[in-house]
Design a protein around this motif. Structure first.
Motif: not given
Lengths: 429, 939
Positions: A323-327, A346, A368-369
């Motif tokens: 996902p684009l907001n993976s931390a 990504n 983790e997002l």
């Protein structure tokens, strides 16, 4: 027909600019740069602006562009562009920005030769090499050769000189297939096809006449009928469409489906084909990707090789999107290869250098997002896969024979090699 | 403040050669920042650094969908640098509708309340930049408090005023501007000129919306100007190249223009004094460009104000001289402003003389190198055009059109067309100019222009023949012009028969002229031309075969529209009888009256701007209407009475319409269709709505006084009439006599019937009138209201001798027909009633000259009055040569109205004085008009 021809580098600088007709100005090059190269969303290789059409092909770090004001045959224009690439490769080994910059004089010379007032001319590398050379030419020799050049350029086999001699007569055939696959998240095959090419390297003396046979279904059925044998061969391959090098005698192919030709000297592409049925998929991928709440995504990806255990695949790479907001992303693989998170793209990149037939590997991971301001659903782009499998054809195509006839009746040695690689091999999840 | 990580990141991005590399770097950085934010435990510096990086990416155009919370947290920080970055991020990343704005509102409120002015300013900035409705609702009061608080520092006040302005512009309904009027206006007196400037800007916005509540600003602006200009009371920091605070001056001057001119003479004098000072200050041109600019800015606004106040004042005269100098200045900006202001002057001033002096220069400005100056020049020429200079200006514009900028041409064409129509003095001139316009402008002629030409030509009979001839000449010329072909096709199709007998204009020649261009035209035009051809078939049966060939050819074209037309026209033309053809191709009826499409189109082009401009491009009359509505809006303070109150345009009798009245009369729809005032020598106004058939007047006027007689007669038809009237009812019998040897076919009549005057025909007239025979039609007439217009009678028929014919005549039904004479009335009762009714408005009086050469004949006057059914009372008036009459008008539902008349002839001077008194104004006027006309011409 083609009004202008340009080569740009990736930044949009014009490397080669040749106008063939007066209906365009040189500034038309800027229009392409603005509309295509600077544009992030280009979907078609043909862009028509007003009455001007731009056909472009990307190769290495170059844009090869043909411009026309007419309703030109686009297949022809694209063929021409690819021809330019092939000629470039034959002349300079590699056709990229550096090669173009270093050899621009020769390129202009070639462009003058292969395109006249926008109409494509003889673009056979062998012939071109006779009179457009990269070496110094002595003037006497040029005079002596010029008659030969005329004869060959206008003769029946413009692609082959008559005076070729080899001590050892050899022919190599490479069958190279790329598999395109798209599987939906429920496991149904949305698209599966194979596009293949047969490359030949001929080192044969004189003017040999070659005959070539494949396990093509039509051909075999025809044979079966003539031999009044009602049994159909189970391993025959149905070829959807094919196209041949100009040396192949199409009349004969049409009448009795035999591929017979006088080969050019050296390497050339004998034929191209496409099949859509009975595609043997070399790899099966079984992905399980779960979004747990808004903060976590779990991955479990299983890959299995579907070919004979005697064979090996090389350079297997899977790109698993995150996902684009993976931390933070963690991945684990067992014995098979290495996997790591590549934030720049990504995705998780999983590399397996050597993959034996019928074996299987599993990757498990977790992303983790971080929280997002605008809750956009993740588009879940497909997993992309890349590989090479030697001595395996996805279509099942086999070379049955290659016969060489020459007046002198010499013996020749033939070699055949098969390879399957990934085209766009995508699995949705 | 330096952040190493940020610097490195920016350097990395700058080093990326292609987009893909940049994208990779951005993705990597975003992943890094996400993981850092996820971990938490960041100190202020780190947060600031990462938010800065995100902002940089955002500025580069990448989507940022996280990090907003961190930005909001930074706002709450106590360190200035962190707070600043927080506010920066908030203003950049948030938009007015995002939900996150709610999170910041509290922090902003806290900062507005803070003692630290710097924090106040940051908060004001954020409000002005985001400015959502929610913010406006919650924070407007705090902003207002900062604005009016005496403890606020001046720079906070400035920002507060501008923030308020922004909120007001965005959400005018949220700001309680009317409640704050006094406090805000009071701030205009602020000693600090910066604050005064910002507040004036704010007041300008408020005053445009709430002129009434903010009228106090008028005086304040005046005082402020006085302090600057006369008392020279200003701080030295605000002198800009020797001009004291030009911005504030300009704003104050502009503010004054939002209000109507004051009534109070003292105030007027004060303003005039100020304007005089400004004009005097600007007499010489300074060398320094900036100084010059500042001075001119003030001067131009002052001139605008002067024009607004009184366009005929002394100052305007001086200004006109100055403007004359400006429009020939070397500087483009000055020329531009000069022309614009002059257009303002032209739009308001009564006399265009001072401007006309510069006509040469203005025309030269059309050749200016700067297009915006050319535009202004065009606007000015359009505004200053009147009868005296229209020919020069129009021919100049036409000449310029050929070389004009393409973007300008369409507008030019419209303007030329409007001017030509407005100031046409002769038919031929109008036709010549407009056709020349069409032929030179080519593709830039909008559809409206040629529609309009066709309308005017159709509605003005005298124009038709000349137009047809001229158009034919144009069509013969070798150049090709699509619009010209359209006009030509239409006009020849309609009126080609009028010129068919002239040499060189024979039917076949007309046809070849049109058809030679046929193949060059677009499909739409070809369709139009096909219609022309079918009309030709109707008008000129002799060229039928040539036309049919064309139809036959076009029955097979691909375009369905053309094909259909060709097939249908072919079918109609080849029917056994021509009835169908004649009905289909009947001459077009005149177009109904409507506002000129040209003007509508032009007005569309001039969209209103934010600023409530006080004038529009165009002549005086264009502005009058606008000013009228402005006045209505700004109901009072010192509104003066409307200088001109215009009456609705009515058909006036010829005698009251004097030579030049059509020119300057303030009719709002001067450009309207019915006012194509082509002044013929005696200036008969053409009513283009219905063009009555020539020669109807004698019968019409005679039968107003008689019960029976010949109404109309031409070569083919004679119309007789018999009538009787009782009270408000009347019966008419019309006799249509066919004078020709051929049968009149398709004979139809149509009579106008209005609410006021209903005309009913119980039996329709016979469809056919045999040769040399007569048909009769009976009409029942009922008068319900007092009416002015006589009903029209439309007759159409076809005959072999004449082809299709149309007649339009007026029935002699006037108000007096419904009058019963009163014969028995003595002197006493007459004068008693006479006095009861009293003077104007119920009295209508006129003094006029007799039209007859031989002097006034008592006998014929008596007959006329009798004919108009006045009961003549002898021995009532002390002077025996005077006529006194009485009658009762039966107005049906409008009731009965008594009418008294006194006519005093002056035998020596051949003059009459006519006085009509009735109990209804309308009746008085109408009776006066009827009698006046009749006495002038018929006595």
């Amino acid at each position: 027909m083609i009004s202008a021809f340009f080569i740009y580098n990736q930044k949009g600088e014009v490397l080669i600019s040749r106008l063939y007709r007066h209906d365009l100005k040189r500034s038309v090059a800027d229009i392409f740069r603005i509309q295509v190269i600077s544009n992030t969303d280009v979907r078609s290789p043909i862009i028509t602006l007003g009455s001007t059409s731009f056909f472009h092909v990307r190769h290495e770090n170059l844009y090869i562009v043909a411009v026309t004001k007419w309703n030109a045959n686009s297949a022809l224009v694209f063929e021409f562009c690819y021809r330019v690439i092939n000629i470039g490769r034959a002349y300079f080994g590699k056709f990229d920005e550096e090669a173009v910059k270093n050899n621009f004089v020769v390129i202009y010379e070639l462009l003058d030769e292969i395109l006249d007032f926008g109409y494509p001319q003889n673009s056979e590398t062998d012939t071109l090499k006779m009179y457009i050379t990269t070496e110094v030419v002595k003037s006497e020799r040029a005079v002596e050769d010029s008659s030969k050049i005329t004869i060959q350029a206008t003769g029946a086999t413009s692609w082959r000189r008559s005076d070729i001699k080899y001590r050892k007569n050899e022919a190599f055939i490479d069958v190279i297939e790329s598999v395109n696959l798209l599987i939906s998240n429920t496991g149904t095959v949305l698209r599966a096809d194979v596009s293949g090419q047969i490359l030949m390297r001929a080192y044969l003396s004189g003017t040999p006449e070659c005959k070539f046979g494949l396990n093509d279904k039509l051909l075999l059925d025809k044979d079966a009928v003539t031999k009044s044998n009602p049994l159909r061969r189970p391993n025959a391959v149905e070829i959807d469409d094919c196209q041949f090098h100009q040396c192949v005698k199409l009349g004969k192919f049409d009448s009795d489906r035999t591929i017979s030709f006088i080969p050019p000297d050296g390497e050339f592409e004998l034929m191209r084909y496409r099949t859509t049925e009975n595609v043997n998929l070399p790899f099966k991928v079984h992905p399980v990707v779960n979004e747990i709440g808004r903060t976590r995504v779990e991955y479990k990806i299983n890959v299995k090789a579907n070919f004979s255990p005697k064979l090996y695949a090389h350079n297997v790479v899977l790109k698993i999107p995150t996902p684009l907001n993976s931390a933070k992303v963690e991945v684990k693989v067992g014995a098979g290869g290495k996997a790591k998170y590549a934030p720049a793209e990504n995705c998780i990149i999983w590399k397996i250098p050597r993959f034996q037939g019928q074996s299987e590997f599993t990757l498990s991971g977790e992303a983790e997002l971080s929280a997002m301001t605008h809750k956009k659903a993740w588009s879940r782009p497909p997993i992309a896969m890349d590989f090479q499998v030697l001595m395996f054809t996805s279509s099942g195509l086999l070379v049955r024979f290659l016969k060489v006839f020459e007046k002198s009746g010499y013996q020749s040695v033939k070699w055949v090699r098969y390879m399957t690689k990934a085209g766009s091999y995508q699995i949705r999840f | 403040m330096s952040m190493r990580g940020l610097t490195v990141f920016i350097a990395d991005i700058r080093n990326c050669r292609v987009r893909e590399l940049e994208e990779k770097r951005i993705n990597k950085e975003m992943a890094n920042i996400r993981s850092k934010f996820k971990e938490g435990n960041l100190n202020g510096y780190q947060k600031k650094k990462y938010v800065c990086k995100l902002l940089y990416m955002y500025i580069l155009g990448w989507d940022i969908d996280f990090g907003h919370m961190e930005a909001v947290n930074l706002i709450a920080s106590t360190k200035y640098s962190e707070k600043q970055i927080g506010y920066l991020a908030v203003t950049l990343l948030f938009h007015e509708n995002s939900d996150l704005v709610r999170l910041v509102v509290n922090s902003i409120k806290k900062d507005l309340d803070d003692m630290n002015e710097i924090y106040n300013c940051l908060a004001l900035h954020a409000i002005a930049n985001i400015g959502g409705r929610e913010m406006a609702e919650t924070l407007a009061l705090d902003v207002h408090r900062l604005l009016i608080s005496p403890t606020s520092r001046s720079f906070v006040q400035k920002k507060a005023a501008l923030t308020m302005l922004r909120l007001f512009r965005k959400h005018p309904d949220v700001i309680p501007a009317t409640d704050w009027a006094d406090r805000v206006i009071a701030l205009m007196d602020e000693y600090d000129l910066g604050v005064a400037l910002s507040v004036t800007t704010l007041v300008m916005a408020f005053a445009q919306t709430f002129p009434e509540e903010y009228k106090g600003c008028y005086v304040k602006a005046l005082q402020r100007l006085k302090r600057i200009l006369i008392d020279r009371d200003f701080s030295l920091d605000y002198i800009y190249y020797k001009v004291p605070t030009p911005w504030l001056q300009v704003k104050c001057l502009r503010l004054l223009q939002y209000y109507p001119p004051p009534e109070d003479a003292a105030v007027r004098n004060e303003i005039n004094e100020l304007l005089q000072v400004i004009v005097n200050n600007s007499q010489d041109t300074p060398k320094n460009v900036q100084h010059n600019n500042a001075q001119n800015a003030v001067l131009f606004e002052a001139i605008n104000l002067a024009i607004h106040l009184d366009s005929n004042s002394q100052i305007c005269m001086q200004a006109a001289v100055l403007l004359g100098r400006f429009i020939s200045s070397k500087e483009t900006n000055v020329r531009y402003l000069g022309l614009e202001t002059m257009a303002h002057l032209a739009a308001c001033a009564d006399s265009l003389e001072p401007i006309k002096k510069h006509q040469e220069t203005i025309i030269m400005s059309l050749r200016d190198k700067d297009i915006s100056v050319r535009r202004r020049g065009l606007d000015l020429l359009y505004s200053m055009c009147d009868t005296s200079n229209s020919k020069v200006i129009i021919s100049e514009l036409l000449r310029y059109l050929q070389i004009a900028d393409y973007t300008l041409r369409e507008e030019m064409v419209l303007k030329i067309a409007i001017l030509t129509e407005k100031f046409a003095t002769a038919y031929s001139w109008y036709v010549d100019i407009i056709l020349q316009l069409i032929s030179t402008a080519g593709d830039h002629v909008g559809e409206e222009v040629w529609f309009r030409v066709v309308q005017i030509v159709t509605n003005n009979e005298d124009l038709q023949e000349y137009a047809a001839k001229t158009v034919l000449n144009y069509l013969r010329s070798p150049q090709y012009n699509e619009t010209m072909i359209k006009v030509g096709g239409y006009i020849l199709g309609e009126f080609g028969h009028l010129i068919a007998n002239s040499s060189g204009c024979s039917p076949i020649e007309q046809f070849t002229a049109v058809h030679s261009k046929f193949s060059l035209c677009s499909l739409q035009t070809r369709a139009l031309l096909l219609t022309t051809y079918v009309k030709f078939v109707n008008l000129f049966p002799e060229i039928k075969s040539q036309v049919l060939t064309v139809f036959n050819q076009y029955r097979h074209v691909l375009d369905s529209e053309l094909q259909q037309r060709a097939c249908e026209y072919m079918a109609i033309s080849t029917l056994p009888t021509d009835d169908m053809l004649q009905t289909v191709c009947e001459e077009m009826p005149p177009f109904p009256e409507r506002e000129s499409t040209l003007v509508i189109k032009l007005n569309q082009k001039q969209g209103d701007t934010e600023d409530k401009r006080v004038w529009v491009i165009g002549g005086k009359e264009a502005n009058l209407e606008r000013r009228e509505s402005m006045k209505a809006r700004m109901s009072s303070i010192d509104s003066i009475s409307t200088p001109t109150s215009f009456t609705a345009p009515e058909p006036r009798p010829a005698t009251t319409t004097n030579g030049n009245s059509h020119m300057m009369s303030a009719e709002p729809d001067l450009l309207g269709l019915d006012d194509l005032s082509i002044s013929t020598p005696n200036n008969v106004q053409l009513s283009s709505n219905d063009v009555p058939t020539p020669g109807f007047e004698p019968g019409y006027h005679k039968l107003q006084r008689a019960a029976e007689g010949v109404l109309f007669e031409d070569m083919h038809l004679q119309i007789g009439l018999k009538s009787e009237y009782h009270g408000h009812l009347g019966r008419l019998a019309l006799y249509f006599g066919n004078k020709t040897g051929a049968t009149l076919q398709n004979f139809t009549t149509q009579i106008d019937s209005t609410e006021a005057l209903t005309v009913i025909s119980p039996t329709p007239v016979a469809n056919v009138v045999e040769a040399r025979s007569q048909v009769q039609q009976l009409l029942n007439i009922e008068c319900n209201e007092f009416f002015r217009e006589s009903p029209g009678l439309r007759i159409s028929y076809t005959s072999q001798a004449t082809g299709p014919q149309r007649l339009f005549i007026k029935l002699p039904v006037v108000l007096t027909k419904f009058m019963e004479p009163i014969q028995s009335m003595d002197g006493n009762s007459f004068f008693q009633r006479w006095k009861q009714i009293g003077g104007a408005p119920r009295e209508s009086q006129v003094v006029f000259k007799s039209g007859s050469q031989s002097g006034i004949s008592i006998e014929s006057v008596r007959n006329i009055l009798d004919g108009y059914r006045f009961g003549l009372l002898d021995d009532v008036d002390p002077n025996p040569s005077n006529f006194v009459g009485a009658g009762v008008v039966h107005g049906g539902k409008a009731g009965k109205v008594g009418a008294l008349l006194r006519l005093e002839p002056n035998m020596e001077q051949h003059m009459y004085r006519l006085t009509v008194r009735t109990t209804s104004e309308i009746v008085s006027e109408e009776l006066r008009i009827i009698l006046e006309r009749s006495l002038t011409y018929d006595a």
